[in-house]
Design a protein around this motif. Structure first.
Motif, PDB file in Angstrom:
ATOM      1  N   ARG A   1       6.814  16.557   4.397  1.00 26.44           N
ATOM      2  CA  ARG A   1       7.570  15.173   4.660  1.00 26.44           C
ATOM      3  C   ARG A   1       5.749  14.315   5.212  1.00 26.44           C
ATOM      4  O   ARG A   1       4.737  14.687   4.353  1.00 26.44           O
ATOM      5  N   GLY A   2       5.739  13.548   5.536  1.00 21.14           N
ATOM      6  CA  GLY A   2       4.531  12.749   5.374  1.00 21.14           C
ATOM      7  C   GLY A   2       4.418  11.577   6.344  1.00 21.14           C
ATOM      8  O   GLY A   2       5.801  11.071   6.457  1.00 21.14           O
ATOM      9  N   GLU A   3       3.679  10.726   6.492  1.00 22.54           N
ATOM     10  CA  GLU A   3       3.087   9.493   6.730  1.00 22.54           C
ATOM     11  C   GLU A   3       3.080   8.282   5.029  1.00 22.54           C
ATOM     12  O   GLU A   3       1.515   8.743   4.427  1.00 22.54           O
ATOM     13  N   GLY A   4       2.880   7.313   4.874  1.00 21.85           N
ATOM     14  CA  GLY A   4       2.021   6.519   3.845  1.00 21.85           C
ATOM     15  C   GLY A   4       2.489   5.202   4.365  1.00 21.85           C
ATOM     16  O   GLY A   4       3.580   4.508   4.691  1.00 21.85           O
ATOM     17  N   LYS A   5       1.815   4.464   3.592  1.00 22.67           N
ATOM     18  CA  LYS A   5       1.854   2.713   3.915  1.00 22.67           C
ATOM     19  C   LYS A   5       2.508   1.894   2.485  1.00 22.67           C
ATOM     20  O   LYS A   5       2.116   2.803   1.348  1.00 22.67           O
ATOM     21  N   VAL A   6       3.442   1.723   2.356  1.00 27.81           N
ATOM     22  CA  VAL A   6       4.558   0.394   1.523  1.00 27.81           C
ATOM     23  C   VAL A   6       3.056  -0.294   0.348  1.00 27.81           C
ATOM     24  O   VAL A   6       2.146  -1.313   1.538  1.00 27.81           O
ATOM     25  N   VAL A   7       2.972   0.016  -0.682  1.00 31.34           N
ATOM     26  CA  VAL A   7       2.185  -0.812  -1.600  1.00 31.34           C
ATOM     27  C   VAL A   7       2.314  -1.588  -2.501  1.00 31.34           C
ATOM     28  O   VAL A   7       2.222  -2.982  -2.756  1.00 31.34           O
ATOM     29  N   SER A   8       3.797  -1.314  -2.438  1.00 30.10           N
ATOM     30  CA  SER A   8       4.611  -2.382  -3.300  1.00 30.10           C
ATOM     31  C   SER A   8       6.342  -1.793  -3.328  1.00 30.10           C
ATOM     32  O   SER A   8       6.778  -0.464  -3.016  1.00 30.10           O
ATOM     33  N   ILE A   9       6.525  -2.303  -3.881  1.00 32.07           N
ATOM     34  CA  ILE A   9       8.364  -2.722  -3.913  1.00 32.07           C
ATOM     35  C   ILE A   9       9.029  -3.024  -5.302  1.00 32.07           C
ATOM     36  O   ILE A   9       9.178  -3.897  -5.604  1.00 32.07           O
ATOM     37  N   ALA A  10       9.827  -1.662  -6.401  1.00 30.37           N
ATOM     38  CA  ALA A  10      10.353  -2.377  -6.861  1.00 30.37           C
ATOM     39  C   ALA A  10      11.622  -2.150  -7.532  1.00 30.37           C
ATOM     40  O   ALA A  10      11.580  -0.748  -7.326  1.00 30.37           O
ATOM     41  N   GLY A  11      12.683  -2.636  -8.024  1.00 32.89           N
ATOM     42  CA  GLY A  11      13.962  -2.587  -8.374  1.00 32.89           C
ATOM     43  C   GLY A  11      14.437  -1.233  -6.465  1.00 32.89           C
ATOM     44  O   GLY A  11      13.808  -1.737  -5.697  1.00 32.89           O
ATOM     45  N   ASP A  12      15.191  -0.353  -7.239  1.00 27.07           N
ATOM     46  CA  ASP A  12      14.852   0.970  -6.218  1.00 27.07           C
ATOM     47  C   ASP A  12      14.149   1.759  -5.411  1.00 27.07           C
ATOM     48  O   ASP A  12      14.327   2.806  -5.576  1.00 27.07           O
ATOM     49  N   GLU A  13      12.906   1.550  -5.753  1.00 27.27           N
ATOM     50  CA  GLU A  13      12.207   2.684  -5.603  1.00 27.27           C
ATOM     51  C   GLU A  13      10.828   1.544  -4.746  1.00 27.27           C
ATOM     52  O   GLU A  13      10.526   0.043  -3.887  1.00 27.27           O
ATOM     53  N   ILE A  14      10.326   2.191  -3.352  1.00 26.16           N
ATOM     54  CA  ILE A  14       8.763   1.990  -2.566  1.00 26.16           C
ATOM     55  C   ILE A  14       8.345   2.819  -2.992  1.00 26.16           C
ATOM     56  O   ILE A  14       8.277   3.754  -2.663  1.00 26.16           O
ATOM     57  N   PHE A  15       6.936   2.472  -3.095  1.00 24.91           N
ATOM     58  CA  PHE A  15       5.417   2.624  -3.526  1.00 24.91           C
ATOM     59  C   PHE A  15       5.262   2.923  -2.294  1.00 24.91           C
ATOM     60  O   PHE A  15       4.344   2.075  -1.762  1.00 24.91           O
ATOM     61  N   LEU A  16       4.591   4.006  -2.412  1.00 25.04           N
ATOM     62  CA  LEU A  16       3.655   4.272  -1.243  1.00 25.04           C
ATOM     63  C   LEU A  16       2.394   4.946  -1.365  1.00 25.04           C
ATOM     64  O   LEU A  16       1.954   6.176  -2.095  1.00 25.04           O
ATOM     65  N   VAL A  17       1.221   5.378  -0.407  1.00 25.73           N
ATOM     66  CA  VAL A  17      -0.049   5.514  -0.724  1.00 25.73           C
ATOM     67  C   VAL A  17      -0.292   7.275   1.160  1.00 25.73           C
ATOM     68  O   VAL A  17       0.657   5.760   1.987  1.00 25.73           O
ATOM     69  N   VAL A  18      -0.655   8.183   1.099  1.00 26.47           N
ATOM     70  CA  VAL A  18      -0.349   8.396   2.030  1.00 26.47           C
ATOM     71  C   VAL A  18      -1.740   8.473   2.444  1.00 26.47           C
ATOM     72  O   VAL A  18      -2.266   8.501   4.175  1.00 26.47           O
ATOM     73  N   SER A  19      -2.506   8.563   1.306  1.00 24.89           N
ATOM     74  CA  SER A  19      -4.531   9.247   1.600  1.00 24.89           C
ATOM     75  C   SER A  19      -5.039   7.499   1.824  1.00 24.89           C
ATOM     76  O   SER A  19      -4.366   6.472   0.609  1.00 24.89           O
ATOM     77  N   GLU A  20      -6.038   7.227   2.988  1.00 23.18           N
ATOM     78  CA  GLU A  20      -6.738   6.227   2.715  1.00 23.18           C
ATOM     79  C   GLU A  20      -7.171   5.412   1.824  1.00 23.18           C
ATOM     80  O   GLU A  20      -7.429   4.241   1.281  1.00 23.18           O
ATOM     81  N   SER A  21      -8.227   6.601   1.661  1.00 23.76           N
ATOM     82  CA  SER A  21      -8.567   6.166  -0.258  1.00 23.76           C
ATOM     83  C   SER A  21      -8.456   6.281  -1.026  1.00 23.76           C
ATOM     84  O   SER A  21      -8.037   5.434  -2.747  1.00 23.76           O
ATOM     85  N   ALA A  22      -6.794   6.453  -1.292  1.00 21.52           N
ATOM     86  CA  ALA A  22      -5.598   6.236  -2.828  1.00 21.52           C
ATOM     87  C   ALA A  22      -5.752   5.195  -3.236  1.00 21.52           C
ATOM     88  O   ALA A  22      -5.385   3.926  -2.348  1.00 21.52           O
ATOM     89  N   THR A  23      -6.323   4.921  -4.362  1.00 21.36           N
ATOM     90  CA  THR A  23      -6.164   3.262  -5.058  1.00 21.36           C
ATOM     91  C   THR A  23      -5.019   3.681  -5.710  1.00 21.36           C
ATOM     92  O   THR A  23      -3.612   1.887  -5.721  1.00 21.36           O
ATOM     93  N   ASN A  24      -3.945   4.430  -5.719  1.00 20.65           N
ATOM     94  CA  ASN A  24      -2.529   4.177  -6.675  1.00 20.65           C
ATOM     95  C   ASN A  24      -1.728   4.473  -6.307  1.00 20.65           C
ATOM     96  O   ASN A  24      -1.962   5.606  -4.885  1.00 20.65           O
ATOM     97  N   ALA A  25       0.044   3.936  -6.416  1.00 16.80           N
ATOM     98  CA  ALA A  25       0.984   4.898  -5.036  1.00 16.80           C
ATOM     99  C   ALA A  25       1.065   6.466  -5.859  1.00 16.80           C
ATOM    100  O   ALA A  25       0.731   6.861  -6.930  1.00 16.80           O
TER     101      ALA A  25
END
Lengths: 323, 211
Positions: B98-122
């Motif tokens: 479980r966790g919390e993340g910020k949406v960075v992109s949405i493509a088709g049937d997939e929602i991409f998230l980053v969890v850590s602030e420093s992450a550059t890729n989903a």
């Protein structure tokens, strides 16, 4: 070597081959010659033994039955379906809920009926056994798919499961059943009129007909018995797995033909025995078990088994030519 | 005459055997249908109860996504030992997280998230298409195949759980997810191939709240 000794040697070829294999495998693997492994081999060959007894009778008459694997699957599925779901007679507003005993009887009856149909097609329509039983192979496979809908029928209960997975006096029930069938069919083939007629028909169909035998009736009986024995094998497989798999018995007909041939029964009919077939089944069982214990790849096991069958047929032909 | 007598004796013997060992019992269609209905396993009802009573409460105890991602980054084998569950005999395994993340992109049937602030890729992907397989059923360890003698019943539970996700969780998530939004989630990620399934982790969500 005297003529008598030569004859004795020829008759004991299968037994000698089996003894040689047992000795060799005992030396090569310390797990081979144990009580548990021996029981395991007997359990593994019990299904093939049931099929091969019927196949021996068929081959003794000069025929062949390619449908035994498919009949095995259908009989097992038929019995499992009746046991699990019963048989609804909507016109009468009732369901026949089969007992385990009833399902077993129904399975054997349906196997007998399919074998009887094989016999009718071969004798009345004069189709070669190879073609007629190939047709039945397809029919029985199709019926199995129709009856099961392509899905396994599972959870058949401990009473039914006892014939495949139960033990009596420390020996699996499947072994007891196949041993009982061996005894019954050794007596039938050696001590009854039907047994003598089967050898006579296989020896010379024309001569048998001229001497007043009803060749067609004998052949129909033989195919029907083969079907019933395939059904018994199907019931054992189904009970052992506690499930009727629609794809059960694929390729089993080849294993049973192999056991019969290795056991010394002539493919042209008239010569062979049930006890020889028992040896054939044991040879195949010991070979499979031994190669497995020696970590030989299953692919190589197939190759080795193929060569053993070829050798058995070659020896049979050589013996026949010498006669 | 003797032949008729023989047949009569055989029929009587058969009748006695059938009396002692009945082949079947005749039951009315209604009684049989009622008995079958009572015996039949109702996967949908079972899944419904399991969902509310066990699966959703268990989400609170799932491993935190940031903890799991860090563990995978540091030592994959240890992360697998500590947090994964291997349901079958194959090589695949499942994380329940479980966790919390910020949406960075949405493509088709997939929602991409980053969890850590420093992450550059989903780092996480929430799957929002049709759900197949046994990941939800097997991912928590709350259900065991050995409790279900009929394997079809066990398979039906997986299908019923997938259906609950498809009808209740995913439509809301698809409708409200936007780039930049924060999503708190819980779900299961099955790893079949470590070279493709770990970065990012593909999660079938059982909970997803867009804030």
């Amino acid at each position: 070597m005297s003529a008598n000794s030569k004859e004795l040697l020829k008759r004991s070829q299968s037994l000698l081959a089996l003894v040689a294999m047992v000795v060799a495998l005992s030396l090569l693997s310390d797990k081979f010659l144990t009580f548990a492994n021996g029981r395991n081999i007997l359990l593994q060959i019990s299904v093939n033994l049931c099929l091969s007894i019927g196949m021996t009778l068929v081959i003794l008459t000069g025929g062949i039955d390619l449908s035994v694997g498919a009949i095995l699957a259908f009989a097992g599925a038929f019995a499992a379906g009746l046991l699990k779901n019963g048989l609804a007679l909507k016109a009468f507003g009732v369901v026949l809920q089969f007992t385990p005993f009833g399902a077993i009887v129904a399975g054997i009856v349906v196997g007998f009926a399919l074998g009887w149909f094989n016999g009718i097609v071969i004798t009345r329509f004069k189709l070669p056994p190879f073609v007629a039983t190939l047709g039945m192979l397809s029919i029985a496979r199709g019926l199995t798919m129709l009856w099961t809908g392509g899905f396994p029928i599972t959870d058949l209960g401990p009473q039914f499961g006892f014939i495949g997975a139960g033990f009596f006096l420390g020996v699996p029930m499947a072994v007891w059943i196949s041993a009982a069938l061996v005894v019954i069919f050794v007596v039938i083939s050696r001590r009854t009129i039907l047994g003598r007629y089967i050898y006579a028909v296989g020896g010379s169909e024309k001569a048998s007909a001229f001497s007043g035998l009803n060749v067609n009736r004998i052949k129909i009986w033989v195919y029907a018995l083969g079907g019933a024995l395939a059904a018994v094998a199907g019931l054992i497989v189904t009970a052992r797995l506690d499930a009727a798999d629609p794809k059960a018995g694929l390729g089993y007909e080849l294993d049973s033909i192999a056991a019969v041939v290795i056991g010394g029964t002539s493919l042209s009919g008239g010569r062979g025995s049930i006890l020889g077939t028992v040896l054939g089944c044991l040879i195949i069982g010991v070979l499979n078990n031994g190669l497995f214990l020696l970590n030989v790849s299953p692919f190589w096991q197939q190759v080795v088994k193929g060569f053993v069958i070829l050798a058995a047929v070659a020896i049979d032909r050589t013996n026949k030519a010498e006669r | 005459m003797s032949r008729i007598l023989k047949w009569v004796v055989m029929l009587i013997a058969l009748a006695v055997i059938c009396r002692a060992f009945p082949l079947f019992h005749v039951v009315s269609l209604k009684t049989a249908a009622a008995k079958n209905a009572a015996q039949k396993f109702d996967a949908a009802t079972f899944a419904e109860n399991f969902w509310t009573e066990k699966l959703l409460p268990a989400a609170d105890k799932a491993v935190n996504a940031d903890v799991l991602l860090a563990a995978i980054q540091q030592h994959l084998a240890a992360a697998k030992t500590n947090y994964a569950r291997s349901p079958g005999m194959g090589d695949s395994y499942i994380y329940f997280l479980r966790g919390e993340g910020k949406v960075v992109s949405i493509a088709g049937d997939e929602i991409f998230l980053v969890v850590s602030e420093s992450a550059t890729n989903a780092e996480i992907v929430l799957e929002t298409g049709l759900i197949f397989g046994n990941t939800l059923r097997d991912g928590t360890g709350l259900l065991s195949a050995s409790d279900y003698p009929d394997s079809q019943d066990f398979n039906d539970i997986a299908a019923a759980l997938n259906k609950i996700v498809e009808t209740r969780v995913l439509p809301k998530l698809r409708a409200s997810a936007k780039i930049g939004a924060k999503i708190s989630f819980a779900g299961c990620a099955e790893i079949d191939d470590e070279s493709t399934d770990l970065k990012p982790l593909k999660i079938i969500p059982i909970q997803a709240e867009v804030q």
